[in-house]
Design a protein around this motif. Structure first.
Motif, PDB file in Angstrom:
ATOM      1  N   LEU A 217       0.846  -1.241  -0.100  1.00 41.35           N
ATOM      2  CA  LEU A 217      -0.137   0.044   0.165  1.00 41.35           C
ATOM      3  C   LEU A 217       1.032   1.291  -0.055  1.00 41.35           C
ATOM      4  N   PRO A 218       0.253   2.369  -0.105  1.00 42.35           N
ATOM      5  CA  PRO A 218       1.140   3.784  -0.044  1.00 42.35           C
ATOM      6  C   PRO A 218       1.875   3.670   1.070  1.00 42.35           C
ATOM      7  N   ALA A 317      -4.171   1.992   4.057  1.00 45.58           N
ATOM      8  CA  ALA A 317      -5.252   1.582   3.372  1.00 45.58           C
ATOM      9  C   ALA A 317      -6.167   2.647   2.521  1.00 45.58           C
ATOM     10  N   ARG A 318      -6.221   3.946   3.494  1.00 49.21           N
ATOM     11  CA  ARG A 318      -6.990   4.986   3.026  1.00 49.21           C
ATOM     12  C   ARG A 318      -6.336   5.476   1.664  1.00 49.21           C
ATOM     13  N   GLY A 319      -4.840   5.542   1.997  1.00 52.08           N
ATOM     14  CA  GLY A 319      -4.019   5.986   0.848  1.00 52.08           C
ATOM     15  C   GLY A 319      -4.379   5.085  -0.382  1.00 52.08           C
ATOM     16  N   SER A 320      -4.879   3.922  -0.392  1.00 46.24           N
ATOM     17  CA  SER A 320      -4.967   2.980  -1.366  1.00 46.24           C
ATOM     18  C   SER A 320      -6.338   3.073  -1.817  1.00 46.24           C
ATOM     19  N   GLU A 321      -7.155   4.216  -1.259  1.00 46.54           N
ATOM     20  CA  GLU A 321      -8.622   4.312  -1.960  1.00 46.54           C
ATOM     21  C   GLU A 321      -9.563   3.403  -1.226  1.00 46.54           C
ATOM     22  N   ASN A 325     -13.590  -0.228   6.060  1.00 44.94           N
ATOM     23  CA  ASN A 325     -14.619  -1.484   5.900  1.00 44.94           C
ATOM     24  C   ASN A 325     -13.898  -2.225   4.822  1.00 44.94           C
ATOM     25  N   GLU A 326     -13.364  -1.718   3.742  1.00 46.06           N
ATOM     26  CA  GLU A 326     -13.082  -2.398   2.757  1.00 46.06           C
ATOM     27  C   GLU A 326     -11.733  -2.997   2.801  1.00 46.06           C
ATOM     28  N   MET A 327     -10.923  -2.485   3.743  1.00 46.72           N
ATOM     29  CA  MET A 327      -9.533  -2.917   4.200  1.00 46.72           C
ATOM     30  C   MET A 327      -9.965  -4.343   5.097  1.00 46.72           C
TER      31      MET A 327
END
Ligand SMILES: Nc1ncnc2c1ncn2[C@@H]1O[C@H](COP(=O)(O)OP(=O)(O)OP(=O)(O)O)[C@@H](O)[C@H]1O
Ligand SMILES: [Mg+2]
Length: 341
Positions: A217-218, A317-321, A325-327
């Motif tokens: 991830l970023p 994870a947020r950095g990877s859009e 919840n998606e994470m």
């Protein structure tokens, strides 16, 4: 799916252990209240994803282990980081679940064992062509293993997490300071000690998600540059947990900026190699240092890193859009896929 969120309550106190707060919209709303515990956040995410979560608690008594063995859930979301308060026993929990046929998320006993012993992990990482700082290991005055190390050095326990035994006094510049620090750690913890060359540089964390293949991830950076000149630039106990301290207030994690593409890729590759070499699974975080001359040093690997929405893993994870919840969804998917073969 029925998913049991597994955690350990040994010695848990009312006061939240603290977390470095991140500065973005997702977390700003939560600041005023007690932040949710990671298990509550995972539980909520699982509910929103349409699963049926329940809590499974370990408290060091056999009865709770027996209950885990008898659980009827389809998958355990393993957030247990210790057993009976001993964080070197975290690896026995997945080993136990393997024995009794309970399926779970995250690293198995091998990954937890290899990453936990930082001296062993460093040898494996070096075998794979990556750099880690030169080091020596000492226990009760005996030198177990040694490179020819040069000052400044950082002195830390071989097998602890969460910066236990690491604080502003950990970086030493002379034999006298080194001897005093080793004595101090042996008195406090009586554990083998890793004496490692101190690497000046940027503090970079790489979150890795999934298995086939793992995705980097970023990158996240903990900016230590604002620490006072006489304080070592390390993420010690004060920086991570001591909310009242200057060190805590002056440091902040964020997605790494100003890294050229080639360097960022090299860091992510190094992290993926480390993740594979140490047999981490599903999700992990690799801590690295990027020296001024561009050399990448792997400091250590964290299997099943902290999943608080405020922690570096969720930030990456947020950095990877991905939303939180998606994470969580992805971790569940990759764990469940393992048992389908
Ligand atoms: N060789 C080194 N050179 C420079 N800084 C170091 C070195 N080793 C450790 N540090 C600093 O100390 C911090 C904590 O070290 P380390 O990650 O090994 O401890 P930990 O207790 O396992 O941490 P975690 O909270 O990630 O589990 C690092 O994030 C880094 O800032
Ligand atoms: Mg670390």
């Amino acid at each position: 799916m029925k998913i049991g969120v597994l955690y350990e309550v040994w010695g848990e106190t009312e006061s939240y252990p603290g977390a470095k707060e991140v500065d973005d919209d997702t977390t700003r709303r939560r600041r005023r209240r007690r932040p949710k515990l990671d298990r509550e956040e995972v539980f909520d995410a699982l509910t929103k994803l349409g699963h049926e979560p329940s809590y499974i608690e370990l408290d060091g008594r056999d009865a709770t282990l027996f209950a885990l063995a008898r659980t009827k859930v389809d998958l355990v979301f393993n957030l247990a980081e210790s057993y009976a308060g001993d964080d070197t026993k975290d690896l026995n929990i997945p080993a136990f679940m393997d024995l009794v046929g309970v399926k779970y998320t995250g690293s198995g006993p091998h990954g937890l064992l290899l990453a936990q012993d930082k001296a062993l992990a460093k040898k494996i990482v070096e075998f794979h062509g990556l750099k880690t700082p030169f080091s020596a290991v000492s226990h009760r005055g005996r030198l177990d293993y040694s490179h020819d190390v040069k000052f400044p050095l950082i002195v830390k326990p071989v097998s602890e997490d969460g910066s236990i035994g690491i604080d502003v006094g950990s970086v030493v510049d002379s034999v006298k300071e080194l001897m005093e620090r080793i004595h101090h750690l042996h008195e406090e913890l009586d554990v083998p000690i890793l004496i490692e060359e101190y690497i000046e540089g940027r503090e970079i964390y790489a979150a890795i998600l999934g298995n086939r293949p793992p995705e980097a991830l970023p990158l996240v950076e903990l900016d230590l540059s604002k620490l006072p000149a006489d304080t070592p630039r390390i993420a010690g106990r004060e920086v991570k947990f001591d909310k009242e301290s200057e060190e805590y207030k002056l440091t902040k994690s964020a997605l790494a900026k100003d890294l050229d593409e080639e360097t960022a890729e090299k860091l992510q590759e190094a992290a993926k190699t480390t993740y594979r070499a140490l047999k981490l699974r599903d999700y992990g975080r690799i801590d690295m240092r990027l020296a001024k001359d561009g050399t990448i040093y792997v400091l250590e690997a964290n299997p099943n890193p902290w999943l608080s929405s405020q922690a570096e893993f969720a930030m990456a994870a947020r950095g990877s859009e991905r939303t939180y919840n998606e994470m969580i969804k992805k971790i569940v998917e990759v764990a469940a896929a393992r048992y389908e073969d």
